[in-house]
Scaffold this motif. Structure first.
Motif, mmCIF file in Angstrom:
data_model
loop_
_atom_site.group_PDB
_atom_site.id
_atom_site.type_symbol
_atom_site.label_atom_id
_atom_site.label_comp_id
_atom_site.label_asym_id
_atom_site.label_seq_id
_atom_site.Cartn_x
_atom_site.Cartn_y
_atom_site.Cartn_z
ATOM 1 N N UNK A 242 -11.733 -0.292 -11.546
ATOM 2 C CA UNK A 242 -10.734 -1.231 -12.049
ATOM 3 C C UNK A 242 -11.103 -2.662 -11.696
ATOM 4 N N UNK A 243 -11.824 -2.867 -10.587
ATOM 5 C CA UNK A 243 -12.261 -4.209 -10.210
ATOM 6 C C UNK A 243 -13.194 -4.805 -11.252
ATOM 7 N N UNK A 244 -13.866 -3.937 -12.042
ATOM 8 C CA UNK A 244 -14.844 -4.430 -12.998
ATOM 9 C C UNK A 244 -14.192 -5.092 -14.207
ATOM 10 N N UNK A 245 -12.907 -4.838 -14.407
ATOM 11 C CA UNK A 245 -12.208 -5.429 -15.538
ATOM 12 C C UNK A 245 -11.236 -6.487 -15.066
ATOM 13 N N UNK A 246 -10.491 -7.066 -16.008
ATOM 14 C CA UNK A 246 -9.559 -8.123 -15.655
ATOM 15 C C UNK A 246 -8.257 -7.627 -15.047
ATOM 16 N N UNK A 247 -8.054 -6.303 -15.013
ATOM 17 C CA UNK A 247 -6.765 -5.789 -14.562
ATOM 18 C C UNK A 247 -6.511 -6.092 -13.093
ATOM 19 N N UNK A 248 -7.489 -5.852 -12.253
ATOM 20 C CA UNK A 248 -7.331 -6.101 -10.825
ATOM 21 C C UNK A 248 -8.413 -7.075 -10.385
ATOM 22 N N UNK A 249 -8.000 -8.258 -9.997
ATOM 23 C CA UNK A 249 -8.988 -9.245 -9.572
ATOM 24 C C UNK A 249 -8.915 -9.492 -8.081
ATOM 25 N N UNK A 250 -8.160 -8.687 -7.365
ATOM 26 C CA UNK A 250 -8.096 -8.816 -5.912
ATOM 27 C C UNK A 250 -7.822 -7.444 -5.320
ATOM 28 N N UNK A 251 -7.883 -7.359 -4.028
ATOM 29 C CA UNK A 251 -7.609 -6.096 -3.342
ATOM 30 C C UNK A 251 -6.117 -5.848 -3.180
ATOM 31 N N UNK A 252 -5.271 -6.788 -3.602
ATOM 32 C CA UNK A 252 -3.847 -6.694 -3.310
ATOM 33 C C UNK A 252 -3.208 -5.425 -3.874
ATOM 34 N N UNK A 253 -3.456 -5.144 -5.165
ATOM 35 C CA UNK A 253 -2.782 -4.028 -5.819
ATOM 36 C C UNK A 253 -3.112 -2.679 -5.184
ATOM 37 N N UNK A 254 -4.401 -2.299 -5.053
ATOM 38 C CA UNK A 254 -4.685 -0.998 -4.422
ATOM 39 C C UNK A 254 -4.242 -0.923 -2.967
ATOM 40 N N UNK A 255 -4.319 -2.039 -2.256
ATOM 41 C CA UNK A 255 -3.875 -2.029 -0.861
ATOM 42 C C UNK A 255 -2.378 -1.806 -0.779
ATOM 43 N N UNK A 256 -1.621 -2.406 -1.706
ATOM 44 C CA UNK A 256 -0.174 -2.200 -1.715
ATOM 45 C C UNK A 256 0.174 -0.752 -2.041
ATOM 46 N N UNK A 257 -0.484 -0.186 -3.063
ATOM 47 C CA UNK A 257 -0.192 1.194 -3.448
ATOM 48 C C UNK A 257 -0.522 2.155 -2.307
ATOM 49 N N UNK A 258 -1.612 1.869 -1.598
ATOM 50 C CA UNK A 258 -2.064 2.737 -0.500
ATOM 51 C C UNK A 258 -1.609 2.203 0.859
ATOM 52 N N UNK A 259 -0.497 1.461 0.849
ATOM 53 C CA UNK A 259 -0.038 0.823 2.078
ATOM 54 C C UNK A 259 0.150 1.776 3.240
ATOM 55 N N UNK A 260 0.809 2.907 2.991
ATOM 56 C CA UNK A 260 1.095 3.858 4.076
ATOM 57 C C UNK A 260 -0.184 4.448 4.675
ATOM 58 N N UNK A 261 -1.071 5.081 3.885
ATOM 59 C CA UNK A 261 -2.285 5.653 4.495
ATOM 60 C C UNK A 261 -3.186 4.607 5.152
ATOM 61 N N UNK A 262 -3.279 3.390 4.567
ATOM 62 C CA UNK A 262 -4.135 2.363 5.162
ATOM 63 C C UNK A 262 -3.582 1.911 6.512
ATOM 64 N N UNK A 263 -2.286 1.607 6.562
ATOM 65 C CA UNK A 263 -1.677 1.167 7.822
ATOM 66 C C UNK A 263 -1.719 2.277 8.866
ATOM 67 N N UNK A 264 -1.453 3.512 8.433
ATOM 68 C CA UNK A 264 -1.468 4.639 9.366
ATOM 69 C C UNK A 264 -2.852 4.832 9.971
ATOM 70 N N UNK A 265 -3.887 4.667 9.150
ATOM 71 C CA UNK A 265 -5.261 4.807 9.643
ATOM 72 C C UNK A 265 -5.621 3.688 10.612
ATOM 73 N N UNK A 266 -5.257 2.454 10.263
ATOM 74 C CA UNK A 266 -5.536 1.317 11.152
ATOM 75 C C UNK A 266 -4.860 1.493 12.504
ATOM 76 N N UNK A 267 -3.592 1.877 12.479
ATOM 77 C CA UNK A 267 -2.863 2.080 13.735
ATOM 78 C C UNK A 267 -3.468 3.229 14.550
ATOM 79 N N UNK A 268 -3.922 4.285 13.838
ATOM 80 C CA UNK A 268 -4.512 5.431 14.530
ATOM 81 C C UNK A 268 -5.802 5.021 15.243
ATOM 82 N N UNK A 269 -6.641 4.245 14.551
ATOM 83 C CA UNK A 269 -7.902 3.799 15.161
ATOM 84 C C UNK A 269 -7.635 2.910 16.374
#
Length: 319
Positions: A242-269
């Motif tokens: 999706x980064x290759x097209x104009x739809x997502x031009x930043x990491x914001x959208x996937x990071x928001x959708x995956x907010x729970x697993x990303x934050x949980x992993x960071x806190x776990x580490x």
């Protein structure tokens, strides 16, 4: 276009649902059983090869779409042949390691190596982070092109592990992944990208995950096992495509959708490093364990995490 996508969705859904009982039998034959322990939630032995059902649904639908492409010349996927080949090679490497690990535990470093190899294969076939909405990172990439490759491998390995680590309660991982695929599908629909490779993969995975979730939701009949890494890998690659097209031009959208697993992993580490433990050492301090510790029921804990993740997903859609 929509007709083929709907058929692919239904094929993935039906295949995953039909294959799931057979994966239970296979798990018992090969000894891929999750035994109760102090750090486990399950109170009885559970088969853990459920991810095979998801992979089967995915493969059947992809074969159908590729056949349709050859016969009708639809979707214009020929321009993505190299990326698709790299994608499937990465899945093959990861899938074999996941299967072996579910049958006989593999050292975490070996799994990390397999994830890294899969990510490198994908990068070598042309899938990488680019056109990010960050002047600083873009300047670094322009000056040092190899930096985008490192960043891409880091992203794939990170998301793969994030999804795998969140797989701690019945239906939790499958539900979060379903929310992701549905959100990407909604965004793509409103942006008129329904015929893109990203949307095709998204709707296929949505069907396969839904089909498996019927037996995976509480009370689960089977666990996803380390094949949850397969889900994380596909999610990571979908965001990169999706980064290759104009739809997502930043990491914001996937990071928001995956907010729970990303934050949980960071806190776990961070938590494990503070305790002088290996970053990938298992523990019972994830967000779902915390909810159980607050005396929420198993099902309620899963639904609460779903709700929080849906709020993250809605934020990304409105964005």
């Amino acid at each position: 276009m929509w007709g083929d996508i709907i058929i692919a969705f239904l094929l993935a859904f039906i295949t995953a649902y039909v294959i799931t009982p057979y994966t239970m039998r296979l798990a018992k034959k090969v000894g891929a059983i999750d035994m109760p322990s102090d750090r486990r939630i399950n109170k009885r032995p559970m088969p853990r090869l459920g991810g095979i059902a998801v992979i089967s649904g995915f493969v059947v639908s992809v074969i159908y779409l590729l056949t349709s492409m050859v016969i009708e010349g639809g979707f214009g996927l020929m321009e993505h042949v190299t990326e698709i080949i790299g994608f499937f090679c990465g899945i093959a490497v990861l899938g074999v390691v996941c299967f072996i690990d579910d049958c006989k535990d593999i050292h975490p470093l070996l799994k990390l190596l397999a994830q890294t190899i899969s990510a490198i294969i994908v990068v070598a076939c042309g899938i990488n982070i680019e056109n990010m909405d960050s002047p600083v990172i873009n300047n670094i990439i322009q000056a040092h092109p190899w930096f985008s490759y490192i960043l891409t491998v880091f992203w794939i390995v990170g998301i793969t592990n994030a999804i795998n680590l969140i797989d701690g309660l019945d239906g939790l991982c499958g539900g979060i992944c379903s929310i992701f695929f549905l959100t990407i599908g909604i965004i793509g629909f409103f942006q008129g990208r329904c015929g893109s490779l990203v949307m095709i993969l998204t709707f296929i995975m949505l069907g396969a995950t839904f089909g498996f979730l019927l037996d995976y939701f509480y009370p689960a009949k089977i666990f996803c096992g380390d094949c949850a890494m397969f889900l994380g890998f596909i999610i990571a690659v979908i965001t990169l495509l999706e980064f290759k097209g104009p739809a997502l031009t930043s990491l914001f959208v996937p990071i928001m959708i995956l907010g729970i697993p990303i934050l949980d992993t960071l806190f776990a580490i961070i938590r494990r490093l503070l305790k002088h433990q290996p970053p990938f050492a298992p523990d019972k301090d994830h967000i779902h364990h915390q909810l159980l510790g607050l005396y929420f029921s198993h099902c309620a804990s899963v639904l609460i995490v779903y709700l929080i993740n849906i709020l993250f997903a809605l934020t990304s859609i409105f964005y």
